[in-house]
Scaffold this motif. Sequence first.
Motif, PDB file in Angstrom:
ATOM      1  N   ASP A   1       0.854  -1.184   0.000  1.00 22.59           N
ATOM      2  CA  ASP A   1       0.000   0.000   0.000  1.00 22.59           C
ATOM      3  C   ASP A   1       0.893   1.239   0.000  1.00 22.59           C
ATOM      4  N   LEU A   2       0.862   1.993  -1.097  1.00 21.08           N
ATOM      5  CA  LEU A   2       1.761   3.133  -1.236  1.00 21.08           C
ATOM      6  C   LEU A   2       1.448   4.240  -0.240  1.00 21.08           C
ATOM      7  N   ALA A   3       0.179   4.380   0.117  1.00 18.33           N
ATOM      8  CA  ALA A   3      -0.192   5.447   1.052  1.00 18.33           C
ATOM      9  C   ALA A   3       0.427   5.240   2.428  1.00 18.33           C
ATOM     10  N   GLY A   4       0.778   4.007   2.758  1.00 24.94           N
ATOM     11  CA  GLY A   4       1.345   3.723   4.067  1.00 24.94           C
ATOM     12  C   GLY A   4       2.850   3.855   4.135  1.00 24.94           C
ATOM     13  N   LEU A   5       3.491   4.226   3.027  1.00 21.75           N
ATOM     14  CA  LEU A   5       4.951   4.340   3.002  1.00 21.75           C
ATOM     15  C   LEU A   5       5.414   5.715   3.451  1.00 21.75           C
ATOM     16  N   GLY A   6       6.542   5.749   4.138  1.00 27.70           N
ATOM     17  CA  GLY A   6       7.166   7.008   4.488  1.00 27.70           C
ATOM     18  C   GLY A   6       7.921   7.576   3.307  1.00 27.70           C
ATOM     19  N   ALA A   7       8.473   8.775   3.474  1.00 30.44           N
ATOM     20  CA  ALA A   7       9.164   9.453   2.375  1.00 30.44           C
ATOM     21  C   ALA A   7      10.340   8.637   1.857  1.00 30.44           C
ATOM     22  N   ARG A   8      11.125   8.033   2.764  1.00 32.94           N
ATOM     23  CA  ARG A   8      12.289   7.261   2.339  1.00 32.94           C
ATOM     24  C   ARG A   8      11.882   6.005   1.594  1.00 32.94           C
ATOM     25  N   GLU A   9      10.864   5.292   2.109  1.00 35.74           N
ATOM     26  CA  GLU A   9      10.396   4.067   1.446  1.00 35.74           C
ATOM     27  C   GLU A   9       9.791   4.395   0.088  1.00 35.74           C
ATOM     28  N   MET A  10       9.046   5.511   0.008  1.00 29.19           N
ATOM     29  CA  MET A  10       8.430   5.886  -1.262  1.00 29.19           C
ATOM     30  C   MET A  10       9.484   6.275  -2.286  1.00 29.19           C
ATOM     31  N   ARG A  11      10.567   6.887  -1.827  1.00 30.08           N
ATOM     32  CA  ARG A  11      11.643   7.244  -2.746  1.00 30.08           C
ATOM     33  C   ARG A  11      12.260   5.991  -3.360  1.00 30.08           C
ATOM     34  N   ARG A  12      12.451   4.958  -2.549  1.00 28.87           N
ATOM     35  CA  ARG A  12      12.976   3.694  -3.093  1.00 28.87           C
ATOM     36  C   ARG A  12      11.966   3.066  -4.048  1.00 28.87           C
ATOM     37  N   MET A  13      10.669   3.182  -3.727  1.00 29.53           N
ATOM     38  CA  MET A  13       9.640   2.591  -4.575  1.00 29.53           C
ATOM     39  C   MET A  13       9.572   3.287  -5.936  1.00 29.53           C
ATOM     40  N   ARG A  14       9.959   4.557  -5.997  1.00 30.29           N
ATOM     41  CA  ARG A  14       9.879   5.288  -7.265  1.00 30.29           C
ATOM     42  C   ARG A  14      10.827   4.737  -8.326  1.00 30.29           C
ATOM     43  N   ALA A  15      11.776   3.945  -7.911  1.00 31.02           N
ATOM     44  CA  ALA A  15      12.605   3.271  -8.908  1.00 31.02           C
ATOM     45  C   ALA A  15      11.780   2.281  -9.724  1.00 31.02           C
ATOM     46  N   ARG A  16      10.667   1.827  -9.159  1.00 30.06           N
ATOM     47  CA  ARG A  16       9.802   0.857  -9.831  1.00 30.06           C
ATOM     48  C   ARG A  16       8.586   1.497 -10.494  1.00 30.06           C
ATOM     49  N   ILE A  17       8.323   2.763 -10.144  1.00 28.89           N
ATOM     50  CA  ILE A  17       7.149   3.469 -10.665  1.00 28.89           C
ATOM     51  C   ILE A  17       7.619   4.770 -11.292  1.00 28.89           C
ATOM     52  N   GLN A  18       7.303   4.984 -12.557  1.00 19.26           N
ATOM     53  CA  GLN A  18       7.739   6.189 -13.253  1.00 19.26           C
ATOM     54  C   GLN A  18       6.563   6.827 -13.995  1.00 19.26           C
ATOM     55  N   THR A  19       6.765   8.076 -14.402  1.00 21.25           N
ATOM     56  CA  THR A  19       5.738   8.824 -15.125  1.00 21.25           C
ATOM     57  C   THR A  19       6.352   9.478 -16.350  1.00 21.25           C
ATOM     58  N   VAL A  20       5.615   9.432 -17.460  1.00 20.29           N
ATOM     59  CA  VAL A  20       5.965  10.198 -18.653  1.00 20.29           C
ATOM     60  C   VAL A  20       4.853  11.226 -18.838  1.00 20.29           C
ATOM     61  N   PHE A  21       5.214  12.508 -18.802  1.00 20.53           N
ATOM     62  CA  PHE A  21       4.225  13.575 -18.808  1.00 20.53           C
ATOM     63  C   PHE A  21       3.885  14.029 -20.221  1.00 20.53           C
ATOM     64  N   GLN A  22       2.826  14.841 -20.290  1.00 21.29           N
ATOM     65  CA  GLN A  22       2.314  15.295 -21.581  1.00 21.29           C
ATOM     66  C   GLN A  22       3.280  16.232 -22.298  1.00 21.29           C
ATOM     67  N   ASP A  23       3.815  17.207 -21.584  1.00 22.05           N
ATOM     68  CA  ASP A  23       4.663  18.227 -22.202  1.00 22.05           C
ATOM     69  C   ASP A  23       6.126  17.924 -21.892  1.00 22.05           C
ATOM     70  N   PRO A  24       6.859  17.363 -22.827  1.00 21.52           N
ATOM     71  CA  PRO A  24       8.246  16.994 -22.530  1.00 21.52           C
ATOM     72  C   PRO A  24       9.133  18.194 -22.254  1.00 21.52           C
ATOM     73  N   TYR A  25       8.845  19.342 -22.865  1.00 23.11           N
ATOM     74  CA  TYR A  25       9.689  20.511 -22.630  1.00 23.11           C
ATOM     75  C   TYR A  25       9.539  21.016 -21.198  1.00 23.11           C
ATOM     76  N   ALA A  26       8.303  20.950 -20.669  1.00 17.62           N
ATOM     77  CA  ALA A  26       8.074  21.360 -19.287  1.00 17.62           C
ATOM     78  C   ALA A  26       8.698  20.375 -18.310  1.00 17.62           C
ATOM     79  N   ALA A  27       8.792  19.104 -18.708  1.00 19.42           N
ATOM     80  CA  ALA A  27       9.366  18.088 -17.827  1.00 19.42           C
ATOM     81  C   ALA A  27      10.885  18.184 -17.761  1.00 19.42           C
TER      82      ALA A  27
END
Length: 307
Positions: free
Chosen positions: A86-112
């Motif tokens: 459950d991602l909502a139950g993770l602390g900042a450090r645990e969520m940072r490690r989890m972001r290696a497994r979860i990524q986002t590609v946004f609509q505007d690449p220049y803004a990203a």
Amino acid sequence: MLMSTAPAPAAPILSVRNLSKHYPLRAWWGGKASVFRAVEDVSFEIRPGETLGLVGESGSGKSTIGRAVTMLNPPTSGTVAFEGTDLAGLGAREMRRMRARIQTVFQDPYAALNPRMSAGDYVAEVFRLHRPAMGRGERRAAVAGLFERVGLDPRFMGRYPHQFSGGQRQRICIARAIALKPSFIVADEPIAALDVSIQAQVVNLLQDLQEELGLSYLFISHDLRMVRYLCHRVAVLWRGRIVELADSDQLYEDPRHPYTRRLLSAVPLPDPVAERARLAVAGAESFGEGRPGDLVAVAPGHWVADG
């Protein structure tokens, strides 16, 4: 247009249950404060190697769901379980490690992109944050390999965002997204800001990466034809709730909810007679002005809101 073969049933990599996102509204001129319900009671699952398309008109809550499931903008209520956690139950450090497994590609690449960073440094930044033991030469070799994988010349690593085209910028963003070998990517309108001639190239790249890396996607888009081509299943969002969820071909060939039929009627047909007849039927249909009801099964794997 045929989509790719759906993966065999497996335990979901992402399980979203009763997700809601509310925003408080300020009270003006002595009135009462209220709440804007952007997303309400949304549930769905994504299996390993699957692409779930999320479609709907602007303001329906698509991007809100994408940001909520990645905890960029955490939900007000509900659960988002990724690989059983459950991602909502993770602390900042645990969520940072989890972001290696979860990524986002946004609509505007220049803004990203960061206009003050070269493209190579932008991609290498994820290694500095998540793989601090990597040396400079190792990072550079890894970034060069990522550039080649997304169809960019590694000699361009020293260039800055303004020196690239829109399609090339999105490829840089995709290279950064796959750098840490994630298993799940939210693609939030990744082709909306691109020329039509480039959109198919980016979609084909996403499909190739899915096959090679076993990626799962939540693909948010207005382009209904691309959604059918890329996605295994499609969820139709209206007023912050899912009104129809089905396999891609099933939904496109047998849409059950009036809003889905109206949405699909926006895709032009090459036959003008059939086009006029379809538009007449879609325009004559009416459905409730309130929020949609709960989903009910109308066929195996096909769910439609009852209101």
